[in-house]
Design a protein around this motif. Structure first.
Motif, PDB file in Angstrom:
ATOM      1  N   PRO A  47      -0.557  14.774 -10.944  1.00 57.01           N
ATOM      2  CA  PRO A  47      -1.481  13.808 -11.347  1.00 57.01           C
ATOM      3  C   PRO A  47      -1.103  12.511 -10.807  1.00 57.01           C
ATOM      4  O   PRO A  47      -0.003  12.264 -10.706  1.00 57.01           O
ATOM      5  CB  PRO A  47      -1.624  14.020 -12.923  1.00 57.01           C
ATOM      6  N   GLU A  48      -2.039  11.400 -10.994  1.00 57.97           N
ATOM      7  CA  GLU A  48      -1.926  10.093 -10.445  1.00 57.97           C
ATOM      8  C   GLU A  48      -0.972   9.539 -11.263  1.00 57.97           C
ATOM      9  O   GLU A  48      -1.017   9.522 -12.487  1.00 57.97           O
ATOM     10  CB  GLU A  48      -3.242   9.363 -10.298  1.00 57.97           C
ATOM     11  N   GLY A  49       0.116   8.949 -10.743  1.00 58.61           N
ATOM     12  CA  GLY A  49       1.111   8.352 -11.701  1.00 58.61           C
ATOM     13  C   GLY A  49       2.065   9.190 -12.440  1.00 58.61           C
ATOM     14  O   GLY A  49       2.587   8.793 -13.292  1.00 58.61           O
ATOM     15  N   GLY A  50       1.979  10.412 -11.939  1.00 61.49           N
ATOM     16  CA  GLY A  50       3.059  11.540 -12.404  1.00 61.49           C
ATOM     17  C   GLY A  50       4.366  11.307 -12.312  1.00 61.49           C
ATOM     18  O   GLY A  50       4.767  10.319 -11.552  1.00 61.49           O
ATOM     19  N   THR A  51       5.294  12.192 -12.995  1.00 60.60           N
ATOM     20  CA  THR A  51       6.533  12.017 -12.822  1.00 60.60           C
ATOM     21  C   THR A  51       7.289  13.219 -12.392  1.00 60.60           C
ATOM     22  O   THR A  51       6.834  14.409 -12.687  1.00 60.60           O
ATOM     23  CB  THR A  51       7.238  11.916 -14.437  1.00 60.60           C
ATOM     24  N   TYR A  52       8.193  13.220 -11.371  1.00 60.73           N
ATOM     25  CA  TYR A  52       8.943  14.289 -10.674  1.00 60.73           C
ATOM     26  C   TYR A  52      10.373  14.118 -11.390  1.00 60.73           C
ATOM     27  O   TYR A  52      10.817  13.013 -11.083  1.00 60.73           O
ATOM     28  CB  TYR A  52       8.913  14.122  -8.979  1.00 60.73           C
ATOM     29  N   VAL A  53      10.953  15.069 -11.718  1.00 59.37           N
ATOM     30  CA  VAL A  53      12.423  14.851 -12.294  1.00 59.37           C
ATOM     31  C   VAL A  53      13.216  15.907 -11.095  1.00 59.37           C
ATOM     32  O   VAL A  53      12.654  17.276 -11.240  1.00 59.37           O
ATOM     33  CB  VAL A  53      12.531  15.346 -13.695  1.00 59.37           C
ATOM     34  N   MET A  54      14.249  15.370 -10.681  1.00 63.14           N
ATOM     35  CA  MET A  54      15.349  16.576 -10.375  1.00 63.14           C
ATOM     36  C   MET A  54      16.583  16.324 -11.127  1.00 63.14           C
ATOM     37  O   MET A  54      17.021  15.461 -11.454  1.00 63.14           O
ATOM     38  CB  MET A  54      15.714  15.982  -8.819  1.00 63.14           C
ATOM     39  N   VAL A  55      16.939  17.875 -11.505  1.00 64.60           N
ATOM     40  CA  VAL A  55      18.092  17.811 -12.096  1.00 64.60           C
ATOM     41  C   VAL A  55      19.175  18.104 -11.021  1.00 64.60           C
ATOM     42  O   VAL A  55      19.219  19.328 -10.294  1.00 64.60           O
ATOM     43  CB  VAL A  55      18.194  19.023 -12.950  1.00 64.60           C
ATOM     44  N   ALA A  56      19.955  17.241 -10.552  1.00 65.12           N
ATOM     45  CA  ALA A  56      20.917  17.432  -9.180  1.00 65.12           C
ATOM     46  C   ALA A  56      22.065  18.349  -9.965  1.00 65.12           C
ATOM     47  O   ALA A  56      22.527  18.197 -11.029  1.00 65.12           O
ATOM     48  CB  ALA A  56      21.336  15.991  -8.859  1.00 65.12           C
ATOM     49  N   PRO A  57      22.686  18.845  -8.932  1.00 67.95           N
ATOM     50  CA  PRO A  57      23.910  19.929  -9.129  1.00 67.95           C
ATOM     51  C   PRO A  57      25.073  19.338  -9.169  1.00 67.95           C
ATOM     52  O   PRO A  57      25.458  18.175  -8.401  1.00 67.95           O
ATOM     53  CB  PRO A  57      23.585  20.846  -8.026  1.00 67.95           C
ATOM     54  N   PRO A  58      26.222  19.801  -9.893  1.00 70.56           N
ATOM     55  CA  PRO A  58      27.420  19.179  -9.742  1.00 70.56           C
ATOM     56  C   PRO A  58      28.170  19.746  -8.694  1.00 70.56           C
ATOM     57  O   PRO A  58      27.661  20.808  -8.087  1.00 70.56           O
ATOM     58  CB  PRO A  58      28.168  19.919 -11.037  1.00 70.56           C
ATOM     59  N   ASN A  59      29.253  19.208  -8.137  1.00 73.90           N
ATOM     60  CA  ASN A  59      30.157  19.503  -6.954  1.00 73.90           C
ATOM     61  C   ASN A  59      30.626  20.904  -7.346  1.00 73.90           C
ATOM     62  O   ASN A  59      31.064  20.922  -8.469  1.00 73.90           O
ATOM     63  CB  ASN A  59      31.125  18.603  -6.636  1.00 73.90           C
ATOM     64  N   PRO A  60      31.220  21.937  -6.278  1.00 72.33           N
ATOM     65  CA  PRO A  60      30.468  21.774  -4.952  1.00 72.33           C
ATOM     66  C   PRO A  60      29.344  22.621  -4.941  1.00 72.33           C
ATOM     67  O   PRO A  60      29.100  23.483  -5.564  1.00 72.33           O
ATOM     68  CB  PRO A  60      31.772  22.570  -4.108  1.00 72.33           C
ATOM     69  N   TYR A  61      28.427  22.302  -4.190  1.00 74.23           N
ATOM     70  CA  TYR A  61      27.076  22.900  -4.006  1.00 74.23           C
ATOM     71  C   TYR A  61      26.705  22.765  -2.375  1.00 74.23           C
ATOM     72  O   TYR A  61      27.429  22.015  -1.630  1.00 74.23           O
ATOM     73  CB  TYR A  61      26.220  22.281  -4.748  1.00 74.23           C
ATOM     74  N   ARG A  62      25.794  23.593  -2.045  1.00 75.61           N
ATOM     75  CA  ARG A  62      25.101  23.744  -0.590  1.00 75.61           C
ATOM     76  C   ARG A  62      24.722  22.529  -0.312  1.00 75.61           C
ATOM     77  O   ARG A  62      23.717  21.828  -1.170  1.00 75.61           O
ATOM     78  CB  ARG A  62      24.222  25.103  -0.727  1.00 75.61           C
ATOM     79  N   CYS A  63      25.049  22.230   0.753  1.00 77.29           N
ATOM     80  CA  CYS A  63      24.227  21.035   1.531  1.00 77.29           C
ATOM     81  C   CYS A  63      24.540  19.627   0.827  1.00 77.29           C
ATOM     82  O   CYS A  63      23.519  19.237   0.189  1.00 77.29           O
ATOM     83  CB  CYS A  63      22.855  21.275   1.934  1.00 77.29           C
ATOM     84  N   PRO A  64      25.480  18.977   0.831  1.00 81.22           N
ATOM     85  CA  PRO A  64      25.781  17.768  -0.063  1.00 81.22           C
ATOM     86  C   PRO A  64      24.712  16.736  -0.001  1.00 81.22           C
ATOM     87  O   PRO A  64      24.174  16.135  -1.140  1.00 81.22           O
ATOM     88  CB  PRO A  64      27.274  17.181   0.271  1.00 81.22           C
ATOM     89  N   PRO A  65      24.095  16.390   1.189  1.00 82.65           N
ATOM     90  CA  PRO A  65      23.088  15.409   1.345  1.00 82.65           C
ATOM     91  C   PRO A  65      21.522  15.854   1.016  1.00 82.65           C
ATOM     92  O   PRO A  65      20.564  15.202   0.680  1.00 82.65           O
ATOM     93  CB  PRO A  65      23.094  14.765   2.697  1.00 82.65           C
ATOM     94  N   GLY A  66      21.672  17.254   0.758  1.00 79.61           N
ATOM     95  CA  GLY A  66      20.357  18.029   0.535  1.00 79.61           C
ATOM     96  C   GLY A  66      19.377  17.272  -0.474  1.00 79.61           C
ATOM     97  O   GLY A  66      18.070  17.041  -0.232  1.00 79.61           O
ATOM     98  N   PRO A  67      19.982  17.138  -1.821  1.00 80.04           N
ATOM     99  CA  PRO A  67      19.077  16.931  -3.150  1.00 80.04           C
ATOM    100  C   PRO A  67      18.620  15.208  -2.614  1.00 80.04           C
ATOM    101  O   PRO A  67      17.562  15.001  -3.068  1.00 80.04           O
ATOM    102  CB  PRO A  67      20.229  16.893  -3.900  1.00 80.04           C
ATOM    103  N   TYR A  68      19.322  14.444  -1.870  1.00 81.03           N
ATOM    104  CA  TYR A  68      18.793  13.115  -1.866  1.00 81.03           C
ATOM    105  C   TYR A  68      18.247  13.079  -0.757  1.00 81.03           C
ATOM    106  O   TYR A  68      17.094  12.182  -0.691  1.00 81.03           O
ATOM    107  CB  TYR A  68      20.414  12.459  -1.819  1.00 81.03           C
ATOM    108  N   GLU A  69      18.194  13.796   0.468  1.00 81.05           N
ATOM    109  CA  GLU A  69      17.116  13.878   1.435  1.00 81.05           C
ATOM    110  C   GLU A  69      15.734  14.309   0.930  1.00 81.05           C
ATOM    111  O   GLU A  69      14.725  13.883   0.968  1.00 81.05           O
ATOM    112  CB  GLU A  69      17.496  14.848   2.612  1.00 81.05           C
TER     113      GLU A  69
END
Lengths: 324, 421
Positions: free
Chosen positions: B175-197
């Motif tokens: 919805p307009e003005g809605g909220t997206y939340v990412m729960v990022a993973p702890p190290n080590p994980y696949r593709c280190p820059p992936g969540p931030y890209e």
């Protein structure tokens, strides 16, 4: 210097060898080097008095051509004005569209349909030299030599391995004349879609007509190719003869090359990353040493080259020279 | 000083003499290699072994999906820079051009004594050498409230394919003005820059379609890959849109409630419209099933990528604990070539050269704003160690960033043809 930014852009997308250089260079560096080159050129011109007579001849012939063009232009403008008036007249409003005045080619066409200034063309050609030689003693390198290019059928110069597309275009009848060379230089992949020539193109029509004038000098009558061969250039990096003489182990090269192929596609595709298959061995060796010594700035290539021994570079060169 | 092959081998390559004579006993026909997992590691290994052994080795590739969707570049699909169909690749050429026996099934277990791999569809496949390249699975309970049954409500989109499509659809439906939340993973994980890209790509889409929307990252890590570059880019392209809650502010203390669509970050309840949970990760399940893991990952010897627990099994890519290389498609592809050479050497006596590895990770921050990080690696007895590295710099000019992005497209085309032929 109005064209220098255009030049810089074409260097960025330019030939494989130049590509790496452009990544790290600022426009200011480029201008500085251009200034150096121009200063050298000025020195050369001042030293060679004998050139002056030729230049004067050239200047007067260019002047003559200019006045011809001015006459043509005036005639064309007049024709266009006449036609416009005719079109505005009541009778002409219902005329067949086929009878509308044709767009004047002299005004509308931005392609290089005329030869420009060969001296300036020589300067523009500097960015082509990493791959193409021209003049006395010129040989095929990463690209074919360009002596006698005018009138040559595309992909038809014996002994050079062209892309399939280039050979096909030649078989279909593409011949290098001013119009076809102009189109190819403007956007190589628009004319020959999978050409191996990794060059974004010269967008400035003045650059193209100047470079075509320069190339033309080596085509009209090949026996007149100037004595001072422009191919007598210093290598990008000075390499000891024994380094250049190493005979590469192609099996080892094939293994090492598997690392290169993650990015450089073997079939010659070169979107974003240049093709390196079938480069002449020496050019490959020189390029890799230039990365290893960080003369060429591309960080991935510097990293790759930094840990390769002289033997490993020779092995890669030997493999890629023959790779299908 | 003209070096010929003999002199070169004598001076430079002790490794070649060590492995040369181990030719496979031809008692039961051609030697058999089975590869489990058809991604950047497995597809590359299968192709290189088949190609370079020219029919001397039987290669079987076991991969459940018929179309492979690359995880790399899936963020660009989220951002609208890449088509879904361009992420998809078929195994057809590996079968037709390289003679690889492609089996679309799940490998469920490995009998290491009998040297067979069992299949979910029944039956088993024998091997002389096994290559496992299963990628990642998720650590159960790493984000309290989330499990695989919640992946539709709160997608991970950290394995390619339908999850990526689902996340994109949810972002577009915010919805307009809605909220997206990412729960990022702890190290080590696949593709280190992936969540931030991914954050960059989501911001790019929202900026165009839903500019008052908010993005929140709950992150258990103090630092992350290319942090300076991403933060500079977010400031420049998406000012005020992205908030990251690091461990200092409770970013490691997260629970979710998929039915209420809430995220609890250290006691503060956030009502969200899209929740992208990227859980903690471990080696693909087959590694554990085969008894080849220590902790969450499968330890390997970097000289040949052979398991430290079984000399007939090589393990590649994200599933491994090998040392300094990041878990990335590029790394897996690089490791696959070393393993392929070692396996051929062991089975047919072909030449084996010292292992070299490399990795580069490109990320897109906004239109024509590409950055990269990379390193070269060599193995020692302990681990695969980094020998040199580079990273894009903050403040680079637009032309260089654009060239970097174009280079990443070249890399995508290069690595996918290197994997699938």
């Amino acid at each position: 210097m109005a064209h220098s930014s255009g030049l810089f852009l074409s260097v960025i997308g330019g030939a494989a060898l130049v590509l790496g250089v452009a990544y790290g260079w600022t426009a200011r560096d480029y201008r500085a080097s251009e200034l150096d080159a121009l200063t050298d050129r000025l020195g050369q011109l001042e030293r060679s008095n004998s050139d002056w007579a030729a230049k004067a001849d050239q200047a007067s012939s260019l002047e003559a051509r200019l006045s011809e063009l001015e006459t043509e232009l005036a005639a064309a403008v007049k024709a266009a004005e006449d036609a416009q008036q005719a079109a505005l007249a009541p009778v002409a409003t219902v005329a067949d569209p086929l009878q509308q005045p044709a767009t004047n080619p002299v005004i509308a066409d931005a392609s290089a349909s005329e030869f420009g200034n060969p001296a300036r063309g020589e300067e523009v050609f500097a960015q082509c030299r990493s791959c193409h030689q021209i003049g006395q003693g010129a040989t095929d390198r990463i690209g074919p030599h360009l002596n006698g290019i005018f009138g040559r059928r595309a992909g038809a110069h014996d002994g050079f391995r062209y892309s399939d597309d280039m050979q096909m275009m030649g078989a279909d009848g593409l011949t290098w004349e001013i119009e076809t060379l102009d189109a190819y230089l403007e956007n190589p992949k628009a004319l020959v879609s999978r050409t191996r020539m990794n060059f974004a193109g010269l967008k400035d029509s003045q650059d193209r007509s100047d470079i075509l004038a320069y190339l033309r000098q080596f085509s009209a009558s090949p026996q007149n190719i100037p004595e001072a061969a422009p191919t007598a250039q210093a290598r990008e990096v000075e390499l000891a003869p024994e380094v250049l003489a190493i005979v590469g182990d192609t099996d080892y090269g094939e293994y090492l090359a598997s690392e290169c192929k993650t990015c450089h596609q073997q079939d010659g595709s070169d979107r974003g990353i240049p093709s390196i298959t079938q480069w002449p061995t020496e050019d490959f060796v020189v390029a890799m040493h230039a990365y290893k010594r960080q003369i060429r700035p591309h960080p991935v290539m510097q990293m790759m080259a930094s840990r390769l021994s002289d033997e490993e570079i020779a092995a890669l060169a030997a493999y890629f020279a023959k790779a299908e | 000083m003209k070096l010929n092959r003999r002199a070169f081998v004598g001076t430079g390559m002790a490794a070649a003499t060590l492995s040369a004579p181990m030719v496979h006993a031809a008692s039961h026909g051609k030697p058999k290699v089975v590869v489990v997992g058809g991604g950047a590691g497995g597809a590359t290994a299968a192709r290189y072994i088949a190609k370079d052994s020219a029919g001397e080795i039987d290669v079987t590739l076991i991969e459940p999906t018929r179309s492979y969707y690359t995880c790399f570049f899936s963020n660009l699909y989220l951002g609208g820079f890449w088509d879904l169909e361009n992420l998809s690749h078929s195994y057809g050429k590996l079968a037709s051009d390289y003679g690889i026996n492609v089996v679309h099934d799940w490998a469920t277990g490995v009998d290491r004594d009998a040297k067979t791999v069992s299949l979910a569809g029944g039956g088993s496949v024998p091997y002389d050498r096994l290559i496992l390249s299963p990628g990642i699975d998720f650590v159960e309970g790493s984000v309290p409230g989330w499990d695989m049954s919640a992946q539709n409500a709160m997608p991970h989109a950290y394995k390619g394919g339908s999850q990526t499509e689902l996340l994109k659809a949810q972002i577009m439906a915010m919805p307009e003005g809605g909220t997206y939340v990412m729960v990022a993973p702890p190290n080590p994980y696949r593709c280190p820059p992936g969540p931030y890209e991914r954050i960059s790509m989501v911001a790019h889409v929202l900026k165009a379609n839903n500019p008052t929307a908010k993005i929140i990252i709950a992150d258990p890590k103090e630092k992350f890959s290319k942090q300076g570059l991403f933060e500079e880019g977010w400031q420049k392209h998406y000012p005020g849109m992205i908030t990251r809650i690091g461990p200092d502010f409770g970013g490691e203390n997260v629970t979710v409630d998929p039915s209420a669509m809430t995220v609890d970050v250290d006691g503060e309840l956030i009502k969200a419209d899209v929740v992208n949970v990227i859980p903690a990760q471990k080696a693909g399940l087959i590694c554990d099933a085969a008894g080849l893991t220590e902790g969450n990952w499968a330890p390997v010897d970097g000289h040949t990528m052979v398991s430290r627990l079984d000399e007939n099994i090589h393990i590649l890519g994200d599933a491994t604990n090998q040392g300094d290389m990041p878990k990335s498609g590029y790394s897996a592809n690089s490791q696959a070539k070393v393993a392929a050479m070692a396996v051929r050497g062991a089975l047919t006596g072909s030449r084996v050269f010292p292992a070299k590895f490399s990795n580069t990770c490109w990320s897109l921050i906004a239109t024509d704003d590409g950055v990269k990080v990379g390193a070269a690696y060599e193995p020692n007895d302990e681990k695969i160690a980094s020998v040199s590295s580079f990273v894009s710099q903050t403040g680079e000019d637009a032309a260089l960033r654009k060239a970097t992005y174009e280079e990443s497209i070249g890399w995508y085309e290069g690595i996918t043809s290197d994997m699938f032929g």
